[in-house]
Design an enzyme around this catalytic site. Structure first.
Site, PDB file in Angstrom:
ATOM      1  N   VAL A  67       0.941  -1.271   0.000  1.00 52.91           N
ATOM      2  CA  VAL A  67       0.004   0.117   0.086  1.00 52.91           C
ATOM      3  C   VAL A  67       0.805   1.286   0.074  1.00 52.91           C
ATOM      4  CG1 VAL A  67      -1.791   1.580   1.230  1.00 52.91           C
ATOM      5  CG2 VAL A  67      -1.936  -1.285   1.082  1.00 52.91           C
ATOM      6  N   CYS A  68       0.547   1.989  -0.967  1.00 58.92           N
ATOM      7  CA  CYS A  68       1.190   3.539  -0.865  1.00 58.92           C
ATOM      8  C   CYS A  68      -0.135   4.477  -1.184  1.00 58.92           C
ATOM      9  CB  CYS A  68       2.152   3.663  -1.926  1.00 58.92           C
ATOM     10  SG  CYS A  68       1.761   3.908  -3.722  1.00 58.92           S
ATOM     11  N   GLY A  69       0.153   5.895  -1.153  1.00 56.74           N
ATOM     12  CA  GLY A  69      -0.730   6.797  -1.026  1.00 56.74           C
ATOM     13  C   GLY A  69      -1.637   6.839  -2.496  1.00 56.74           C
ATOM     14  N   THR A 128       5.180   4.005  -5.495  1.00 58.38           N
ATOM     15  CA  THR A 128       5.965   3.466  -4.463  1.00 58.38           C
ATOM     16  C   THR A 128       5.234   2.053  -4.087  1.00 58.38           C
ATOM     17  OG1 THR A 128       4.620   4.686  -2.811  1.00 58.38           O
ATOM     18  CG2 THR A 128       6.773   5.551  -3.623  1.00 58.38           C
TER      19      THR A 128
END
Length: 115
Positions: free
Chosen positions: A30-32, A37
């Site tokens: 998980v990234c934003g 990423t």
């Protein structure tokens, strides 16, 4: 040379090697935004899984879909900043400080699998 694993497998270790015909464990990176990423983290998780000899599927997700994705996952890996935003989920959430540090990703994944 590989290090010896503990003789008592954890729930995740047992899930990491599913019986024939069953789905492998699922890990969510998980990234934003779910684009950059998290894809990098996904690739590093896949490399760590290969090094550890673990069969698993890895999916990249953005923070807004992470909670829903976690419902069908066995493990979530993310940053310290995003972990609280995932909220209460029924699977372990592992915090990775540096998504590009392959050694850290491998160590934290191995620790959770042996947990």
């Amino acid at each position: 040379m590989r290090s010896e694993r503990r003789s008592t497998p954890s729930k995740l270790t047992e899930a990491a090697r599913p019986p024939e015909g069953q789905d492998p464990m699922k890990i969510i990176a998980v990234c934003g935004m779910g684009i950059g990423t998290s894809v990098l983290l996904k690739m590093n998780i896949e490399a760590a899984l290969e090094e550890l000899g673990v069969d698993a599927e890895v999916e990249a997700a953005d923070i807004s879909s992470a909670r829903g994705a976690a419902a069908s996952a066995d493990l979530v890996m993310t940053s310290a900043e995003l972990a609280p935003e995932i909220g209460e989920v029924d699977v372990p959430v592992v915090v990775v400080d540096n998504f590009v540090d392959q050694a850290e990703v491998t160590q934290k994944l191995a620790a959770e699998l042996d947990h």
